[in-house]
Design an enzyme around this catalytic site. Structure first.
Site, PDB file in Angstrom:
ATOM      1  CB  THR A  40      -0.907  -0.004   1.250  1.00 35.86           C
ATOM      2  OG1 THR A  40      -1.517   1.273   1.408  1.00 35.86           O
ATOM      3  CG2 THR A  40      -0.108  -0.285   2.531  1.00 35.86           C
ATOM      4  CG  ASP A  41      -1.140   4.947  -0.990  1.00 31.72           C
ATOM      5  OD1 ASP A  41      -1.663   4.340  -0.040  1.00 31.72           O
ATOM      6  OD2 ASP A  41      -1.756   5.774  -1.695  1.00 31.72           O
ATOM      7  CD  GLU A  42      -3.212   3.366   4.563  1.00 33.67           C
ATOM      8  OE1 GLU A  42      -2.935   3.153   5.756  1.00 33.67           O
ATOM      9  OE2 GLU A  42      -4.354   3.284   4.107  1.00 33.67           O
ATOM     10  CE1 TYR A  73      -3.308  -2.750   5.871  1.00 32.98           C
ATOM     11  CE2 TYR A  73      -3.213  -0.394   5.415  1.00 32.98           C
ATOM     12  CZ  TYR A  73      -3.258  -1.702   4.970  1.00 32.98           C
ATOM     13  OH  TYR A  73      -3.244  -1.963   3.624  1.00 32.98           O
ATOM     14  CE  LYS A  80       0.049  -4.598   3.016  1.00 35.17           C
ATOM     15  NZ  LYS A  80      -0.305  -5.960   2.500  1.00 35.17           N
TER      16      LYS A  80
HETATM   17  P1  NAD Z   1      -9.715  -7.259   2.380  1.00 35.24           P
HETATM   18  O1  NAD Z   1      -9.717  -7.010   3.841  1.00 35.24           O
HETATM   19  O2  NAD Z   1     -10.931  -6.978   1.591  1.00 35.24           O
HETATM   20  O3  NAD Z   1      -9.309  -8.785   2.088  1.00 35.24           O
HETATM   21  C1  NAD Z   1      -8.320  -9.442   2.812  1.00 35.24           C
HETATM   22  C2  NAD Z   1      -8.524 -10.939   2.619  1.00 35.24           C
HETATM   23  O4  NAD Z   1      -7.462 -11.628   3.326  1.00 35.24           O
HETATM   24  C3  NAD Z   1      -9.839 -11.466   3.202  1.00 35.24           C
HETATM   25  O5  NAD Z   1     -10.466 -12.332   2.286  1.00 35.24           O
HETATM   26  C4  NAD Z   1      -9.418 -12.218   4.457  1.00 35.24           C
HETATM   27  O6  NAD Z   1     -10.266 -13.327   4.764  1.00 35.24           O
HETATM   28  C5  NAD Z   1      -8.031 -12.709   4.052  1.00 35.24           C
HETATM   29  N1  NAD Z   1      -7.170 -12.978   5.212  1.00 35.24           N
HETATM   30  C6  NAD Z   1      -6.993 -12.193   6.314  1.00 35.24           C
HETATM   31  N2  NAD Z   1      -6.145 -12.809   7.166  1.00 35.24           N
HETATM   32  C7  NAD Z   1      -5.773 -13.974   6.589  1.00 35.24           C
HETATM   33  C8  NAD Z   1      -4.905 -15.035   6.964  1.00 35.24           C
HETATM   34  N3  NAD Z   1      -4.250 -14.992   8.136  1.00 35.24           N
HETATM   35  N4  NAD Z   1      -4.738 -16.074   6.131  1.00 35.24           N
HETATM   36  C9  NAD Z   1      -5.409 -16.121   4.946  1.00 35.24           C
HETATM   37  N5  NAD Z   1      -6.252 -15.165   4.542  1.00 35.24           N
HETATM   38  C10 NAD Z   1      -6.436 -14.100   5.343  1.00 35.24           C
HETATM   39  O7  NAD Z   1      -8.473  -6.427   1.829  1.00 35.24           O
HETATM   40  P2  NAD Z   1      -8.258  -5.735   0.407  1.00 35.24           P
HETATM   41  O8  NAD Z   1      -8.757  -4.346   0.474  1.00 35.24           O
HETATM   42  O9  NAD Z   1      -8.722  -6.652  -0.654  1.00 35.24           O
HETATM   43  O10 NAD Z   1      -6.651  -5.650   0.384  1.00 35.24           O
HETATM   44  C11 NAD Z   1      -5.893  -6.700  -0.202  1.00 35.24           C
HETATM   45  C12 NAD Z   1      -4.428  -6.318  -0.153  1.00 35.24           C
HETATM   46  O11 NAD Z   1      -4.218  -5.109  -0.860  1.00 35.24           O
HETATM   47  C13 NAD Z   1      -3.892  -6.078   1.260  1.00 35.24           C
HETATM   48  O12 NAD Z   1      -2.593  -6.611   1.338  1.00 35.24           O
HETATM   49  C14 NAD Z   1      -3.869  -4.565   1.384  1.00 35.24           C
HETATM   50  O13 NAD Z   1      -2.859  -4.165   2.286  1.00 35.24           O
HETATM   51  C15 NAD Z   1      -3.545  -4.162  -0.033  1.00 35.24           C
HETATM   52  N6  NAD Z   1      -4.016  -2.832  -0.461  1.00 35.24           N
HETATM   53  C16 NAD Z   1      -5.324  -2.490  -0.325  1.00 35.24           C
HETATM   54  C17 NAD Z   1      -5.769  -1.247  -0.806  1.00 35.24           C
HETATM   55  C18 NAD Z   1      -7.215  -0.845  -0.708  1.00 35.24           C
HETATM   56  O14 NAD Z   1      -7.554   0.280  -1.086  1.00 35.24           O
HETATM   57  N7  NAD Z   1      -8.127  -1.689  -0.233  1.00 35.24           N
HETATM   58  C19 NAD Z   1      -4.857  -0.377  -1.382  1.00 35.24           C
HETATM   59  C20 NAD Z   1      -3.514  -0.773  -1.503  1.00 35.24           C
HETATM   60  C21 NAD Z   1      -3.112  -2.000  -1.044  1.00 35.24           C
HETATM   61  O1  TDX Z   2     -16.825   6.158   7.645  1.00 28.49           O
HETATM   62  C1  TDX Z   2     -15.769   6.634   7.236  1.00 28.49           C
HETATM   63  N1  TDX Z   2     -15.648   7.986   7.105  1.00 28.49           N
HETATM   64  C2  TDX Z   2     -14.515   8.601   6.666  1.00 28.49           C
HETATM   65  O2  TDX Z   2     -14.464   9.830   6.572  1.00 28.49           O
HETATM   66  C3  TDX Z   2     -14.640   5.808   6.863  1.00 28.49           C
HETATM   67  C4  TDX Z   2     -14.724   4.315   6.995  1.00 28.49           C
HETATM   68  C5  TDX Z   2     -13.516   6.440   6.384  1.00 28.49           C
HETATM   69  N2  TDX Z   2     -13.448   7.786   6.294  1.00 28.49           N
HETATM   70  C6  TDX Z   2     -12.225   8.407   5.727  1.00 28.49           C
HETATM   71  C7  TDX Z   2     -10.909   7.940   6.304  1.00 28.49           C
HETATM   72  C8  TDX Z   2      -9.972   8.041   5.116  1.00 28.49           C
HETATM   73  O3  TDX Z   2      -9.466   9.367   5.024  1.00 28.49           O
HETATM   74  O4  TDX Z   2     -12.184   8.014   4.345  1.00 28.49           O
HETATM   75  C9  TDX Z   2     -10.844   7.756   3.910  1.00 28.49           C
HETATM   76  C10 TDX Z   2     -10.743   6.329   3.400  1.00 28.49           C
HETATM   77  O5  TDX Z   2     -10.887   5.470   4.523  1.00 28.49           O
HETATM   78  P1  TDX Z   2     -10.748   3.880   4.399  1.00 28.49           P
HETATM   79  O6  TDX Z   2     -11.718   3.367   3.391  1.00 28.49           O
HETATM   80  O7  TDX Z   2     -10.785   3.304   5.774  1.00 28.49           O
HETATM   81  O8  TDX Z   2      -9.314   3.737   3.702  1.00 28.49           O
HETATM   82  P2  TDX Z   2      -7.815   4.165   4.151  1.00 28.49           P
HETATM   83  O9  TDX Z   2      -7.699   4.298   5.614  1.00 28.49           O
HETATM   84  O10 TDX Z   2      -7.427   5.326   3.285  1.00 28.49           O
HETATM   85  O11 TDX Z   2      -7.013   2.850   3.699  1.00 28.49           O
HETATM   86  C11 TDX Z   2      -7.349   2.182   2.453  1.00 28.49           C
HETATM   87  O12 TDX Z   2      -6.411   2.490   1.449  1.00 28.49           O
HETATM   88  C12 TDX Z   2      -5.122   1.975   1.609  1.00 28.49           C
HETATM   89  C13 TDX Z   2      -7.431   0.677   2.662  1.00 28.49           C
HETATM   90  O13 TDX Z   2      -8.364   0.385   3.688  1.00 28.49           O
HETATM   91  C14 TDX Z   2      -6.078   0.100   2.997  1.00 28.49           C
HETATM   92  O14 TDX Z   2      -6.154  -1.318   3.085  1.00 28.49           O
HETATM   93  C15 TDX Z   2      -5.123   0.482   1.891  1.00 28.49           C
HETATM   94  O15 TDX Z   2      -3.824   0.062   2.221  1.00 28.49           O
END
Ligand code: NAD
Ligand code: TDX
Length: 340
Positions: free
Chosen positions: A121-123, A148, A152
């Site tokens: 992630t960019d975080e 988190y 990562k």
């Molecule tokens: P998500 O929470 O929707 O999915 C995570 C999945 O991992 C789930 O299906 C969960 O059951 C599984 N999981 C959790 N713990 C586990 C374990 N111990 N063993 C096996 N499976 C397990 O997450 P996402 O948003 O799909 O993110 C996927 C990946 O992408 C993560 O590594 C996250 O850090 C990265 N990422 C997410 C975003 C975003 O915007 N959501 C952005 C950049 C990077």
């Molecule tokens: O109810 C809400 N209200 C609100 O204002 C929630 C759930 C979030 N927010 C804000 C917080 C953040 O500034 O919205 C923005 C996005 O929040 P999230 O969806 O929780 O995402 P973020 O914390 O930015 O992280 C996401 O992007 C990077 C993913 O959850 C991570 O897994 C990924 O690495």
């Protein structure tokens, strides 16, 4: 035919990636997923049975991981605890899955000589000021803010160390905020869409000025596929689609697209340590690997995501109440802490 092991493939991005590979390659996939609260096997129902298998299990289970990795050509590692708000309340699962789980995968790919692509992630780079002209690049120093993002960052550093010390064949990618179908209702965009669909007012943290760099999940999938084809071991690739927007404007757009007044939401207390702004410079991926995003029309992407949640109530409804109960508990604890 290539055999690809997708960890976390029942989650949001992993499931989209599995569907993407079915449409854009002839590989077979095995999904390894623990099916935590965030995993949903229904997201995989439409995968062709002859090219996909779901194994329910934990990436921190060394014996299971060793067996599965040994019978695949490539591992694409999405599995993680992924929600910042949860990591502030209960970081333990983040250490176990994101750090220990990645370690177990690294040991297995090292033993079996299997290619790994690590999804991050960019975080990990911390945050930027709103007026900073710089964006994150592959050389930006790591400065994670939340439990988190610290886990990562830790997992990224483990991957880099296993490449350098043990010659593991691994690439990494750090992507910005994804949106699209199959995203859990705890996350910002689906939470607000499903709030409106449930008659609950959307919730905006803090000032609403925090900026996220939105990318459609389909573009994340195509970027990962391109890195699998042409990425160099040991390299990190940043994935982003120039989609910076502040939270207030995204929420107002959701409300407008759903036919609601754009002030019909609650301002609520801020996330502790809330990162102000993320922004990705994806020049390396575009210029060296020739990737480009296809879904940069954010309004169109948001409108089709809203339609998806309208049409898939049965997919998200079972987790909605539990998610909102969890948020209500957070809010109550935060108010108590302010009062005490
Ligand atoms: P998500 O929470 O929707 O999915 C995570 C999945 O991992 C789930 O299906 C969960 O059951 C599984 N999981 C959790 N713990 C586990 C374990 N111990 N063993 C096996 N499976 C397990 O997450 P996402 O948003 O799909 O993110 C996927 C990946 O992408 C993560 O590594 C996250 O850090 C990265 N990422 C997410 C975003 C975003 O915007 N959501 C952005 C950049 C990077
Ligand atoms: O109810 C809400 N209200 C609100 O204002 C929630 C759930 C979030 N927010 C804000 C917080 C953040 O500034 O919205 C923005 C996005 O929040 P999230 O969806 O929780 O995402 P973020 O914390 O930015 O992280 C996401 O992007 C990077 C993913 O959850 C991570 O897994 C990924 O690495």
């Amino acid at each position: 035919m290539k055999k690809i092991l997708i960890t976390g493939g029942a989650g949001f991005i992993g499931a989209n990636f599995a569907h993407h590979l079915m449409r854009h390659s002839d590989c077979v996939v095995t999904v390894l997923d623990k099916l935590t609260y965030a995993g949903n096997s229904a997201s995989l129902e439409k995968l062709p049975r002859n090219r996909s298998t779901l194994v329910i299990g934990d990436i921190a289970n060394a014996a299971l991981v060793d067996e599965l990795v040994g019978s695949h050509d490539t591992v694409v590692h999405f599995a993680a605890e992924s929600h910042n708000d949860n990591s502030l309340r209960d970081p333990a699962a983040f250490i176990r899955t994101n750090v220990v789980g990645t370690y177990e995968l690294l040991e297995a790919v090292r033993k079996h000589g299997v290619r790994l692509h690590h999804i991050s992630t960019d975080e990990v780079y911390g945050d930027l000021e709103l007026d900073d002209p710089q964006r994150f690049t592959e050389t930006t120093p790591y400065q994670p803010s939340s439990p988190y993002s610290a886990t990562k960052a830790s997992s990224d550093l483990l991957v880099k160390a296993w490449v350098r010390s043990f010659g593991v064949n691994a690439t990494l990618s750090n992507c910005s905020n994804n949106y699209g179908p199959f995203q859990h209702v705890e996350k910002f965009i689906p939470r607000q869409i499903t709030n409106v669909l449930s008659g609950i007012k959307p919730k905006l943290y803090g000032t609403g000025k925090n900026v996220r760099d939105w990318i459609h999940v389909a573009d994340h999938s195509s970027a990962v596929q391109r890195i699998l084809e042409a990425g160099e071991s040991g390299r990190t690739y940043l994935i982003g689609a120039d989609g910076e927007r502040n939270n207030l404007s995204v929420l107002q757009q959701i409300l407008e697209l759903m036919g609601r007044p754009n002030n019909e939401f609650d301002w609520i207390s801020d996330r502790p340590g809330h990162d102000l702004r993320y922004a990705i410079d994806a020049t390396v991926l575009r210029e060296e690997l020739g990737w480009k995003p296809e879904y940069q029309d954010f309004t169109a992407g948001l409108a089709s995501t809203i339609d998806w949640y309208k049409e898939h109530r049965r997919w998200w409804a079972p987790s909605k109440q539990a998610t909102e109960n969890m948020y209500a508990l957070h809010e109550a604890r935060a108010s108590e802490a302010i009062g005490s």
